[in-house]
Write a protein that holds these residues in place. Structure first.
Motif, short mmCIF file in Angstrom:
data_model
loop_
_atom_site.label_atom_id
_atom_site.label_comp_id
_atom_site.label_asym_id
_atom_site.label_seq_id
_atom_site.Cartn_x
_atom_site.Cartn_y
_atom_site.Cartn_z
N PRO A 1 0.79 -1.24 0.00
CA PRO A 1 0.00 0.00 0.00
C PRO A 1 0.82 1.28 0.00
CG PRO A 1 -0.02 -1.05 2.17
CD PRO A 1 0.62 -2.02 1.24
N ASP A 2 2.10 1.20 0.36
CA ASP A 2 2.91 2.41 0.45
C ASP A 2 3.71 2.70 -0.82
OD1 ASP A 2 2.17 2.83 3.15
OD2 ASP A 2 3.63 1.34 3.79
N VAL A 3 3.58 1.84 -1.83
CA VAL A 3 4.33 2.02 -3.08
C VAL A 3 3.38 2.55 -4.16
CG1 VAL A 3 5.74 0.93 -4.85
CG2 VAL A 3 5.89 0.16 -2.47
N GLN A 4 3.77 3.63 -4.82
CA GLN A 4 2.95 4.24 -5.86
C GLN A 4 3.34 3.69 -7.23
OE1 GLN A 4 0.39 6.45 -5.84
NE2 GLN A 4 0.30 6.23 -8.07
N VAL A 5 2.35 3.29 -8.02
CA VAL A 5 2.59 2.85 -9.40
C VAL A 5 2.15 3.96 -10.35
CG1 VAL A 5 2.08 1.14 -11.19
CG2 VAL A 5 2.24 0.43 -8.78
N ASP A 6 3.10 4.49 -11.11
CA ASP A 6 2.79 5.47 -12.14
C ASP A 6 2.59 4.73 -13.45
OD1 ASP A 6 3.10 7.61 -10.37
OD2 ASP A 6 5.26 7.69 -10.73
#
Length: 302
Positions: free
Chosen positions: A118-123
């Motif tokens: 949940p703390d990792v952003q996927v662009d």
């Protein structure tokens, strides 16, 4: 000059017009034009040539912007390594996928990934496969779903899954009168030479599906009629489902429909190899590795 201004110049170079770059950056065109004028004045060098069609980097400007891209890549790598030390308690990863392919499967991938990390952003970068290959080689993507084989990507790509290419139509279309039903199954197939008698709705030459579909006809030396030949693959499928013609699609894109029928091409079908690609010489963050694992997990189920 800060990182935000780096991105302004890189986006200007990639889009070729101030208006398109401003849209991508979510800023006013006048503000971006003013930034470029002021920066070139301060630098004392013209970075772009203005033309009737937009702008393009000067020779020196292209070299300068190339260095900015490298700096941005190095900065992102440094952040990735820092986040890795925190065991995926932060960070981001950039995934490239075509809009058509991503429409069905990407939400599933992202949902599963965010449940785990949940703390990792996927662009997400949506482009056709050919453009994704260029972005990957430029170091602008951490990971991309592409087709195999690739003339541009060698060591960077590994096999993901075979994806069947179908002809999609409405169940009341005349083509169903000559389609073949496989024994004891709900599936159908048709010879391409028989399908070529009907009108087709094709996506653009610049897309992988548009190229593959035309190559299939050329390989069999078949004449075919194109009702529409320059629209998105997504719209082509929608039009075919309404009975307006025949279109091509992938198995991984198919969704149950009361009116649509998906025909294999030939009794054995025709398949495209999908691959996962990442920059061969770049640092592969834990976030990118984790996303790759989730993508492979999801593709095993579709």
């Amino acid at each position: 000059m800060d990182l935000k201004e780096f991105s302004y110049l890189i986006t200007l170079a990639e889009n070729g017009t101030v208006s398109k770059a401003a849209d991508q950056l979510f800023m006013a065109q006048s503000s971006l034009s003013q930034f470029l004028h002021q920066y070139e004045s301060e630098l004392g060098v013209k970075l772009f040539v203005r033309t009737s069609k937009g702008i393009r980097p000067t020779r020196n400007g292209a070299v300068f912007i190339g260095h900015l891209k490298k700096l941005m890549t190095d900065y992102q790598r440094a952040k990735n390594e820092l986040w890795d030390c925190e065991n995926l308690k932060g960070g981001r990863v950039t995934l490239g996928i075509s809009s058509f392919r991503g429409r069905r499967i990407l939400p599933i991938i992202l949902k599963r990934f965010y449940e785990k990390y949940p703390d990792v952003q996927v662009d997400v970068v949506e482009e056709n496969i050919m453009k994704l290959e260029d972005l990957l080689l430029d170091g602008q993507l951490d990971l991309a779903v592409v087709a195999m084989p690739s003339a541009k990507l060698k060591r960077e790509i590994t096999f993901l899954k075979k994806d069947e290419i179908f002809i999609v139509t409405n169940r009341n279309h005349s083509v169903m009168e000559i389609a073949h039903r496989r024994e004891h199954t709900p599936s159908w197939w048709i010879d391409l030479k028989d399908a070529a008698k009907f009108k087709f709705i094709l996506s653009d030459h610049t897309t992988m599906l548009g190229t593959i579909s035309r190559d299939l006809f050329h390989k069999e030396k078949l004449q075919y009629e194109v009702l529409h030949g320059n629209i998105t693959a997504d719209l082509a499928v929608s039009m075919a489902q309404e009975g307006l013609g025949l279109a091509f699609t992938y198995y991984s894109y198919t969704e149950p429909s009361r009116d649509a029928v998906f025909l294999s091409i030939g009794e054995k079908g025709i398949y495209l190899d999908l691959g996962l690609a990442s920059p061969a010489s770049e640092y592969h963050s834990k976030a990118a590795q984790a996303l790759e694992a989730v993508i492979r997990e999801v593709y095993m189920t579709v």
